[in-house]
Design a protein around this motif. Structure first.
Motif, PDB file in Angstrom:
ATOM      1  N   MET A   1       0.820  -1.220   0.000  1.00 23.40           N
ATOM      2  CA  MET A   1       0.000   0.000   0.000  1.00 23.40           C
ATOM      3  C   MET A   1       0.850   1.265   0.000  1.00 23.40           C
ATOM      4  SD  MET A   1      -3.173  -1.072   2.528  1.00 23.40           S
ATOM      5  CE  MET A   1      -2.295  -2.013   3.788  1.00 23.40           C
ATOM      6  N   ALA A   2       2.108   1.150  -0.410  1.00 26.85           N
ATOM      7  CA  ALA A   2       3.077   2.254  -0.430  1.00 26.85           C
ATOM      8  C   ALA A   2       3.454   2.722   0.974  1.00 26.85           C
ATOM      9  CB  ALA A   2       2.594   3.437  -1.262  1.00 26.85           C
ATOM     10  N   ARG A   3       3.036   1.966   2.005  1.00 22.83           N
ATOM     11  CA  ARG A   3       3.400   2.262   3.397  1.00 22.83           C
ATOM     12  C   ARG A   3       3.238   3.744   3.738  1.00 22.83           C
ATOM     13  NH1 ARG A   3       8.456  -1.634   4.994  1.00 22.83           N
ATOM     14  NH2 ARG A   3       7.960  -0.709   7.025  1.00 22.83           N
ATOM     15  N   PRO A   4       2.044   4.283   3.548  1.00 25.50           N
ATOM     16  CA  PRO A   4       1.834   5.719   3.796  1.00 25.50           C
ATOM     17  C   PRO A   4       1.775   6.021   5.289  1.00 25.50           C
ATOM     18  CG  PRO A   4      -0.258   4.671   3.343  1.00 25.50           C
ATOM     19  CD  PRO A   4       0.802   3.607   3.163  1.00 25.50           C
TER      20      PRO A   4
ATOM     21  N   TRP B   1      -0.433  -1.359 -10.401  1.00 26.97           N
ATOM     22  CA  TRP B   1      -1.162  -2.299  -9.559  1.00 26.97           C
ATOM     23  C   TRP B   1      -0.702  -2.098  -8.127  1.00 26.97           C
ATOM     24  CZ3 TRP B   1      -3.828  -6.518 -12.281  1.00 26.97           C
ATOM     25  CH2 TRP B   1      -3.665  -6.452 -13.676  1.00 26.97           C
ATOM     26  N   LEU B   2      -1.498  -2.562  -7.177  1.00 27.76           N
ATOM     27  CA  LEU B   2      -1.187  -2.327  -5.781  1.00 27.76           C
ATOM     28  C   LEU B   2      -1.372  -3.597  -4.959  1.00 27.76           C
ATOM     29  CD1 LEU B   2      -0.508  -0.166  -3.590  1.00 27.76           C
ATOM     30  CD2 LEU B   2      -2.978   0.014  -3.225  1.00 27.76           C
ATOM     31  N   LYS B   3      -0.390  -3.868  -4.096  1.00 29.10           N
ATOM     32  CA  LYS B   3      -0.512  -4.980  -3.159  1.00 29.10           C
ATOM     33  C   LYS B   3      -1.109  -4.463  -1.849  1.00 29.10           C
ATOM     34  CE  LYS B   3       3.511  -7.452  -4.986  1.00 29.10           C
ATOM     35  NZ  LYS B   3       4.921  -7.797  -4.717  1.00 29.10           N
TER      36      LYS B   3
ATOM     37  N   SER C   1     -10.266   1.966   1.315  1.00 35.43           N
ATOM     38  CA  SER C   1     -10.374   3.049   0.335  1.00 35.43           C
ATOM     39  C   SER C   1      -9.684   2.684  -0.966  1.00 35.43           C
ATOM     40  CB  SER C   1      -9.763   4.321   0.919  1.00 35.43           C
ATOM     41  OG  SER C   1      -9.723   5.361  -0.040  1.00 35.43           O
ATOM     42  N   LEU C   2      -8.519   2.071  -0.868  1.00 32.63           N
ATOM     43  CA  LEU C   2      -7.779   1.666  -2.063  1.00 32.63           C
ATOM     44  C   LEU C   2      -8.483   0.515  -2.774  1.00 32.63           C
ATOM     45  CD1 LEU C   2      -4.234   1.901  -0.486  1.00 32.63           C
ATOM     46  CD2 LEU C   2      -5.053   3.279  -2.420  1.00 32.63           C
ATOM     47  N   ALA C   3      -8.975  -0.450  -2.001  1.00 33.83           N
ATOM     48  CA  ALA C   3      -9.642  -1.601  -2.613  1.00 33.83           C
ATOM     49  C   ALA C   3     -10.877  -1.183  -3.392  1.00 33.83           C
ATOM     50  CB  ALA C   3     -10.010  -2.611  -1.530  1.00 33.83           C
ATOM     51  N   ARG C   4     -11.632  -0.249  -2.854  1.00 27.81           N
ATOM     52  CA  ARG C   4     -12.844   0.205  -3.525  1.00 27.81           C
ATOM     53  C   ARG C   4     -12.534   1.081  -4.737  1.00 27.81           C
ATOM     54  NH1 ARG C   4     -15.477   1.962   2.231  1.00 27.81           N
ATOM     55  NH2 ARG C   4     -16.107  -0.138   2.934  1.00 27.81           N
TER      56      ARG C   4
END
Length: 291
Positions: free
Chosen positions: A180-183, A207-209, A232-235
């Motif tokens: 998730m880019a470790r925000p 793409w995102l893990k 939020s990212l999944a949706r």
């Protein structure tokens, strides 16, 4: 004699998840280490892991209901890809791999890795894993793997995704952002890192893990404080989402996460069966070219 590991081993007895994963489910981010009698740790590694061989990974995945996996080469084994290639052979189609490369790698070396089941190259931007790589060197490596159709995996943290948005958006190959880019967790799902990440995802090439909830979490198990960002990212783009366990959870000081907890988080990250089918089966099938 193997040096003392830098942190604790993974949870040896993760619970059975309540969630039944769909057939063909893929763990898109995990690592292996050892066996050290066959594959000694290199002196140039950035940390010393616990032994976590393919046999242990297979037992974990069978326990969790995971059929496929992408094994990511780690700084623990440095540039020695022999353990990864051996695992890919032992998996007999169950696994795909992601490599670490230097700019002077040859076409022949890349071809051998490709034939062994490797389909991507990873770049770390984190200080404890070597710090920000030279972008010119990255471009050289990306150009060399392009004829093989590999993806480019990116490991960033904090506001790195904001700083590197222009560069990452310029990569023609598929880009996969780890964890998730470790925000910064405190910034929530509307923070600048997540906004930049969503812009990149919207290009259709990124793409995102949805992995690393345990690394984002401040509250600890079962890591519910990471859910606002993950959901939020999944949706936002279910067709670009992947999921990974990040086993064996290196560079943590404890307590180590229970992988059953991480699987069951999916019931809230992606509550619909169609979303989980995309994240766990269809998207990894497309991106990693499983047979």
């Amino acid at each position: 004699m193997t040096p003392k590991p830098d942190g604790p081993p993974p949870n040896p007895n993760p619970r059975k998840p309540v969630l039944a994963l769909p057939p063909g489910a893929c763990d898109a981010h995990c690592h292996i280490y050892g066996p050290f009698d066959r594959f000694p740790l290199p002196p140039e590694r950035s940390f010393t892991p616990n032994a976590a061989p393919e046999t242990a990974l297979r037992r974990l995945h069978d326990h969790l209901g995971i059929a496929r996996a992408v094994i990511v080469q780690s700084q623990g084994h440095g540039l020695d890809h022999r353990p990864l290639l051996a695992a890919l052979t032992e998996g007999a189609g169950r696994y795909r791999g992601v490599a670490l490369l230097k700019p002077d790698c040859t076409e022949g070396e890349i071809a051998a890795l490709d034939a062994g089941g490797i389909c991507g190259v990873r770049f770390n931007f984190l200080t404890h894993l070597g710090g920000q790589p030279d972008l010119a060197a990255m471009r050289t490596i990306i150009a060399k793997v392009a004829p093989f159709g590999w993806h480019v995996a990116i490991h960033v943290a904090g506001h790195d995704i904001v700083t590197q948005e222009g560069f990452l958006g310029s990569i023609a190959a598929p880009v996969v952002v780890d964890h998730m880019a470790r925000p910064p967790l405190a910034e929530g799902p509307d923070g600048p890192s997540i906004v930049a990440l969503k812009r990149l995802i919207d290009t259709g090439r990124v793409w995102l893990k949805l992995s690393g909830a345990d690394r984002l979490s401040v509250a600890g198990p079962p890591f519910h404080d990471a859910l606002p960002i993950a959901t939020s990212l999944a949706r936002h783009a279910p067709e670009r989402m992947l999921w990974g366990s990040d086993w064996p959870h290196v560079n943590l000081r404890g307590p180590m996460p229970d992988d059953g907890d991480l699987v069951d988080l999916l019931t809230e990250i992606a509550p619909g069966s169609r979303e989980r089918q995309l994240m766990l089966v269809d998207n990894p099938q497309t991106l990693f070219n499983f047979a």
